[in-house]
Write an enzyme that holds these catalytic residues in place. Structure first.
Site, PDB file in Angstrom:
ATOM      1  N   GLU A 110       0.826  -1.046   0.168  1.00  0.00           N
ATOM      2  CA  GLU A 110      -0.204   0.081  -0.057  1.00  0.00           C
ATOM      3  C   GLU A 110       0.883   1.218   0.126  1.00  0.00           C
ATOM      4  OE1 GLU A 110      -2.795   0.247  -0.641  1.00  0.00           O
ATOM      5  OE2 GLU A 110      -3.746  -1.768  -0.187  1.00  0.00           O
ATOM      6  N   ASP A 130      -9.562  39.937 -18.127  1.00  0.00           N
ATOM      7  CA  ASP A 130      -9.714  39.163 -17.031  1.00  0.00           C
ATOM      8  C   ASP A 130      -8.746  39.624 -15.888  1.00  0.00           C
ATOM      9  OD1 ASP A 130      -9.865  36.804 -15.285  1.00  0.00           O
ATOM     10  OD2 ASP A 130      -8.639  35.568 -16.650  1.00  0.00           O
ATOM     11  N   GLU A 160     -14.251  40.895 -16.860  1.00  0.00           N
ATOM     12  CA  GLU A 160     -14.957  39.912 -16.341  1.00  0.00           C
ATOM     13  C   GLU A 160     -15.125  40.203 -14.769  1.00  0.00           C
ATOM     14  OE1 GLU A 160     -13.102  35.494 -14.808  1.00  0.00           O
ATOM     15  OE2 GLU A 160     -12.984  35.994 -16.892  1.00  0.00           O
ATOM     16  N   ASP A 202      -4.077  33.300 -17.748  1.00  0.00           N
ATOM     17  CA  ASP A 202      -4.885  34.140 -17.774  1.00  0.00           C
ATOM     18  C   ASP A 202      -4.760  34.875 -19.301  1.00  0.00           C
ATOM     19  OD1 ASP A 202      -4.999  34.348 -14.783  1.00  0.00           O
ATOM     20  OD2 ASP A 202      -2.940  34.920 -15.065  1.00  0.00           O
TER      21      ASP A 202
END
Length: 686
Positions: A320, A474, A546, A658
């Site tokens: 694990e 933006d 925006e 962006d």
């Protein structure tokens, strides 16, 4: 009574006879003189220990190799070992007719004169072969394979009549690395022999070398028998191979204790307790057969990492591993420096959490360490998420282990408790949002966008350039340069369909002084003024701001731009759902995916161009704005959501998206003719 007394002796005698028969049955006797002797130069012949001196080219004959493996197998059908019989399936051997046998015997009936040098060469080959067959290391490795085969043949569990492919692969990763460290000089010869034991004799050397790597990773769905096969491998290694140091690390103490107890019980089943020394206080098992060096197993947890420091494990199983305490990983990975050590990571994959699926990041590594069991391929993950009745990939032939139950009802019931848990626990490498692995925009389209730029200053182009341009802002109200910046773009229409990027900005606030809206508006106004100076035919601008981050700041930016703009401007107005008031801002929603698809469509068809005179005041002078934009375009990823929808983004570790978002939305909004672009309402209400 007499029968009862002699019964043990009879059984022992029977076993001895079976062992003798097993050792001799099907084996070719070594001839005193070579059956075939080719009298050519020594460099052109090949000494075979059972046949004689053959032409050198025979060493590459697959027909001869298959013949020898069929009639003189390394392991026969009823080979005995410490744990019973292997019950190997042997191919049917064709039998020659009596007439053909007689004719063949006549060919060898005449006396053959073999030179002394040929006899010496043949005898040397026989001695080398016998020394290899009887070497201590070879016998140990052979014993391990035979014992494990017998152990898994319903001796370990009634269900273990066969093993899964990933379990066989785990055995081979363990075994062939063991061959490489136990017999480094004879590794290639031993591997060629043991390939027959695993029925992989056609495997090439490059693939076989993967099993000898110093690290391997297995990602297996839940309840498939990972720990089960690890316990079997460890137990038989201790019983078969001497002077071996094995480590086992689990994510929880109860798992390590369970494996520790199961190994002890397994060894007690087949061997007397006097062969074993158990130290429960530190989780150590020392097992040694008479006249052999003992082998050691240490079971520990990731919470007690000091217990594995200073050890010299040759095999370290990390169970694990995705859920191992991250502080313990450096200690575990330190064994990579040990020359004769291998780490085998085994884990299920809870891919809904990035922190517990980090091993999947090894996918695509040149070392080819990752082994994944999955019921869905990468091309059909989205179909798997969107169709409730689908439990496996349509391009797979579904093979489910006998102790696993997978059907539509199980999937439905499991997801009722926790949505998506069936997908993340079963599929192994899926995630709640799957990223596309293919290139969305073709390389030729990107090259065309970068190289084929339009001279928007020429009279011929300006004659077709629309007098209205579109600007999208933006805004970002943070000074964290690694997080996000303000993306601004200006796009013009050229003809009926083509769009041209005239200017772009990626603006970052240097300080938080309360004037963020003014600084962003000044950057946008400067960009618009420069574009208008270069393109005097532009008479109007449509501006979209925006407002998802801050609606109040978006309105402030609109007011500043309206006061300072060099040409008449109109703004996109968003309607307030409660009062119906129009505000100069835009709330970006689910249309972002549609906008990205429109941009991708335009890029692939060459309908989106860049101007040779593209304007930018914020992107470094040494960096081409188009190249800067292309870095974000290349990073576009499509992400499928659980509700069947999808979204796009191009976020990277060291670069935000962006500027790309502003270009995408500017192109999308400039294509619509019915959007609410209106002059700013400047009438005072008080």
């Amino acid at each position: 009574m007499f029968y009862v007394k002699v019964m043990p002796a009879l059984q022992k005698a029977c076993e001895e006879l079976q062992n003798q028969w097993s050792a001799k049955s099907g084996k070719w006797p070594v001839p005193e003189t070579p059956l075939v002797a080719v009298e050519t130069r020594r460099s052109e012949r090949w000494p075979h220990p059972y046949l004689g001196l053959l032409p050198g080219v025979a060493a590459y004959s697959s027909t001869l190799e298959d013949y020898c493996h069929l009639y003189n197998p390394y392991i026969d059908a009823l080979t005995r070992c410490d744990l019973g019989q292997t019950h190997r399936r042997v191919a049917t051997q064709p039998v020659l007719s009596d007439q053909l046998c007689q004719q063949l015997k006549k060919l060898f009936s005449c006396p053959r004169n073999t030179s002394v040098k040929a006899k010496l060469e043949f005898e040397a080959a026989v001695r080398t072969h016998q020394a290899l067959d009887n070497s201590q290391v070879f016998l140990e490795l052979k014993t391990f394979v035979l014992n494990l085969s017998a152990f898994l043949n319903k001796r370990y569990s009634d269900r273990s009549s066969h093993i899964e492919l990933f379990q066989k692969q785990l055995i081979m990763h363990t075994f062939f690395f063991l061959v490489s460290i136990k017999a480094p000089e004879l590794c290639e010869k031993f591997c060629n022999i043991f390939k027959l034991y695993f029925n992989i004799d056609t495997m090439d050397q490059a693939t076989l070398d993967i099993f000898k790597q110093k690290a391997s990773v297995f990602l297996i769905p839940r309840r498939h028998g990972k720990t089960w096969i690890v316990v079997a491998i460890i137990s038989i290694l201790l019983a078969s191979v001497q002077d071996l140091r094995i480590g086992y690390v689990a994510h929880q103490k109860h798992v390590a204790n369970a494996v520790f107890t199961e190994v002890i019980n397994t060894l007690h089943t087949f061997f007397p307790g006097k062969y074993m020394d158990v130290k429960k206080e530190n989780g150590t098992i020392i097992f040694g057969l008479p006249n052999k060096k003992p082998s050691t197993l240490l079971c520990a947890t990731c919470f007690n990492k000091n217990s594995i420091r200073g050890q010299t494990f040759q095999l370290l199983f990390v169970d694990e591993a995705n859920f191992i305490k991250k502080d313990a990983l450096p200690t575990i990975l330190g064994f990579m420096l040990q020359k004769d050590a291998k780490i085998i990571f085994i884990s299920s994959s809870n891919s809904s959490d990035q922190s517990t699926s980090f091993l999947y990041n090894l996918k695509g590594a040149s070392e080819r360490m990752l082994n994944v069991v999955s019921y869905v391929c990468s091309n059909h993950k989205e179909d798997f998420s969107m169709q409730d009745g689908l439990i496996s990939c349509p391009c797979y032939s579904l093979h489910v282990p006998s102790y696993i139950s997978i059907d539509e009802q199980i999937k439905t019931t499991t997801n009722l408790f926790l949505d998506g848990v069936f997908d993340t626990e079963l599929m192994g490498d899926s995630s709640c949002g799957t990223l596309s692995t293919f290139q969305i925009i073709s390389e030729s389209a990107l090259s065309q966008f970068e190289l084929c730029r339009i001279d928007t200053a020429s009279p011929q182009v300006q004659a077709h350039l629309n007098s209205t341009v579109h600007m999208y802002i933006d805004p970002a109200f943070t000074n964290n340069l690694d997080a996000s910046g303000t993306g601004i773009s200006v796009i013009g229409r050229l003809g009926a369909k083509t769009k041209v990027i005239l200017g772009c900005e990626h603006f970052f606030l240097q300080k938080l002084t309360g004037t963020a809206a003014l600084q962003i508006a000044s950057c946008a106004t400067s960009l618009l003024r420069s574009v208008v100076i270069i393109h005097p035919m532009i008479k109007c601008a449509q501006i979209t701001i925006e407002g998802n981050s801050s609606q109040d700041s978006a309105v402030a930016i609109a007011n500043f731009i309206d006061e300072c703009a060099p040409i008449p401007v109109t703004f996109y107005h968003q309607s307030d759902k409660t009062k119906g008031v129009l505000c100069p801002l835009y709330l970006l929603g689910q249309e972002k995916a549609v906008a990205f698809e429109s941009f991708i469509y335009a890029m692939n068809l060459g309908l989106c161009k860049a101007s040779q005179l593209i304007v930018s005041h914020t992107i470094k002078l040494s960096f081409d704005p188009v190249t800067y934009l292309l870095e974000q375009v290349r990073a576009i990823k499509c992400q499928s959501l659980r509700d069947g929808s999808h979204t796009y983004h191009a976020k990277q570790k060291n670069l935000s998206d962006d500027l790309l978002v502003s270009v995408v939305m500017s192109l999308y909004l400039s294509s619509a003719n019915t959007l609410p672009f209106k002059p700013l309402h400047i009438e005072r209400f008080f």
